[in-house]
Structures are given as structure tokens and as C-alpha cells.
Design an enzyme around this catalytic site. Structure first.
Site, PDB file in Angstrom:
ATOM      1  N   GLU A 105      -1.522 -10.114  -5.907  1.00 17.53           N
ATOM      2  CA  GLU A 105      -1.464 -10.908  -7.146  1.00 17.53           C
ATOM      3  C   GLU A 105      -0.645 -10.189  -8.211  1.00 17.53           C
ATOM      4  OE1 GLU A 105      -4.045  -9.938  -5.340  1.00 17.53           O
ATOM      5  OE2 GLU A 105      -5.836 -11.138  -5.726  1.00 17.53           O
TER       6      GLU A 105
ATOM      7  N   GLU B 183       0.823  -1.213   0.000  1.00 18.95           N
ATOM      8  CA  GLU B 183       0.000   0.000   0.000  1.00 18.95           C
ATOM      9  C   GLU B 183       0.855   1.259   0.000  1.00 18.95           C
ATOM     10  OE1 GLU B 183      -2.830  -0.435   3.233  1.00 18.95           O
ATOM     11  OE2 GLU B 183      -3.944  -1.954   2.097  1.00 18.95           O
TER      12      GLU B 183
ATOM     13  N   CYS C 171      -1.874  -4.669  -5.441  1.00 19.84           N
ATOM     14  CA  CYS C 171      -2.413  -5.918  -4.902  1.00 19.84           C
ATOM     15  C   CYS C 171      -1.342  -7.016  -4.909  1.00 19.84           C
ATOM     16  CB  CYS C 171      -3.591  -6.393  -5.736  1.00 19.84           C
ATOM     17  SG  CYS C 171      -5.097  -5.443  -5.534  1.00 19.84           S
TER      18      CYS C 171
ATOM     19  N   CYS D  39      -6.860  -7.486 -10.839  1.00 22.58           N
ATOM     20  CA  CYS D  39      -5.930  -8.621 -10.792  1.00 22.58           C
ATOM     21  C   CYS D  39      -6.361  -9.736 -11.751  1.00 22.58           C
ATOM     22  CB  CYS D  39      -5.802  -9.153  -9.370  1.00 22.58           C
ATOM     23  SG  CYS D  39      -4.858  -8.028  -8.325  1.00 22.58           S
TER      24      CYS D  39
HETATM   25  N1  THU Z   1      -5.999  -6.532  -2.240  1.00 20.85           N
HETATM   26  C1  THU Z   1      -5.148  -7.428  -2.826  1.00 20.85           C
HETATM   27  O1  THU Z   1      -3.941  -7.441  -2.542  1.00 20.85           O
HETATM   28  N2  THU Z   1      -5.654  -8.269  -3.743  1.00 20.85           N
HETATM   29  C2  THU Z   1      -6.959  -8.326  -4.115  1.00 20.85           C
HETATM   30  O2  THU Z   1      -7.310  -9.079  -5.022  1.00 20.85           O
HETATM   31  C3  THU Z   1      -7.958  -7.503  -3.414  1.00 20.85           C
HETATM   32  C4  THU Z   1      -7.413  -6.456  -2.514  1.00 20.85           C
HETATM   33  C5  THU Z   1      -5.458  -5.581  -1.252  1.00 20.85           C
HETATM   34  C6  THU Z   1      -5.442  -4.162  -1.708  1.00 20.85           C
HETATM   35  C7  THU Z   1      -5.412  -3.411  -0.387  1.00 20.85           C
HETATM   36  O3  THU Z   1      -4.043  -3.308   0.024  1.00 20.85           O
HETATM   37  C8  THU Z   1      -6.142  -4.336   0.582  1.00 20.85           C
HETATM   38  O4  THU Z   1      -6.237  -5.600  -0.061  1.00 20.85           O
HETATM   39  C9  THU Z   1      -7.521  -3.857   0.959  1.00 20.85           C
HETATM   40  O5  THU Z   1      -8.270  -3.575  -0.176  1.00 20.85           O
END
Ligand code: THU
Length: 150
Positions: free
Chosen positions: A58, A47, A56, A102
Site C-alpha cells: 500500500e 522486502e 508494504c 499503511c
Molecule cells: N505487508 C504489506 O505489504 N501490507 C500490509 O498491509 C501488511 C503486510 C507485507 C509486509 C511483508 O513484506 C509481508 O507482508 C509480511 O508481513
């Protein structure tokens, strides 16, 4: 449907999620790619104080596979996530599915490799492990062919 490969991938994803940089959402996500030769490539969410720039898990794992020149070799991905617990663990009894962006990024690897990608969605507490195909999660995908490429 669960299987051994899925369990191994989700376990790697859970390990990766411990390194999540998610101080804003406090939601840790881990991903682990399985490549054709058995190599596992982890990723975790990353983040940013400018929230919309967050990456994300993935997508981070897929970018790492690309750095290694292995984007076309992705066979499967395991995903897990949950709220960061005070002790450093991850809480969650629900399966995590890849977000829409993703799924589209996964489609790039699937198209390059000429194979559907198996997507294992797990819960942090280990109680759920589901097996899907990317084509189920992203039907009628937009891809290189729509640009006249490939
Ligand atoms: N997030 C992921 O890493 N992958 C996903 O497919 C959905 C969301 C993360 C993004 C953010 O850092 C946190 O989850 C909350 O949305």
C-alpha cells in the site's frame, strides 16, 4: 459489500502481487489505487535483507501516486495477499487488511484529497471482497490538523 470497482482493483492488486519482492516472508501483497480520473496505480511489497526496512504494498503504491503528483486524487484502494505458491501464484482464502502503518499513510492521502478513501480487502482466491472506509479502519486519525496544518 462487493462491487465492480472493488473487483477490478483487487484483480489489479493480484496482478501486482506477482511482482512482490518477498523472499523472506514468502507472503506476497498487492495493492491498487483508484484515482479520480480512473487511473490505477499498483504497488507490491518490497522486502529487504534488513527485515525492518521492508515496504508494504500500500505504501509503495501511495509513493508512486505521489511521484505522479496524484496523492490528493486517491479515491479507493484494493488489497490482496497470500503465501507465494511454488508455481508462481498466490494462495490465500482470507481477506487482507492494511497494517496500521499503511492506514496512517493512507490517511495522509485522504486528508490531502479531502475525502474518505474506500478500502477493498480481497482474498487471493477471489472468494472474499469486503468494502470499508478508511475512517472505519482508522478512527480518530492523527493528521495535519493536529499539527495546525491545513
Ligand atoms: N505487508 C504489506 O505489504 N501490507 C500490509 O498491509 C501488511 C503486510 C507485507 C509486509 C511483508 O513484506 C509481508 O507482508 C509480511 O508481513
Amino acid at each position: 459489500m462487493a462491487d465492480v470497482a472493488g473487483r477490478v482493483l483487487v484483480d489489479h492488486a493480484l496482478e501486482a502481487a506477482k511482482n512482490a519482492h518477498a523472499p523472506y516472508s514468502r507472503f506476497a501483497v498487492g495493492a491498487a489505487l483508484l484515482l479520480t480520473d480512473g487511473t490505477i496505480v499498483p504497488g507490491t511489497n518490497f522486502e529487504n535483507a534488513s527485515y525492518g526496512l521492508s515496504l508494504c504494498a500500500e505504501t509503495v503504491a501511495l509513493a508512486a501516486a505521489n511521484v505522479a503528483g496524484r496523492l490528493r486524487d486517491v479515491v479507493a484502494i484494493g488489497i490482496v495477499g497470500g503465501a507465494m505458491a511454488p508455481g508462481g501464484g498466490i494462495d490465500g482464502d482470507g481477506a487482507i487488511y492494511p497494517c496500521g502503518r499503511c492506514r496512517q499513510v493512507l490517511n495522509e492521502a485522504a486528508d490531502l484529497g479531502g475525502r474518505d478513501i474506500i478500502v477493498y480487502c480481497g482474498s487471493a482466491d477471489g472468494s472474499i471482497l469486503r468494502r470499508h472506509l478508511l475512517s472505519e479502519l482508522l478512527p480518530h486519525a492523527f493528521g495535519p490538523a493536529d499539527l495546525g496544518i491545513g
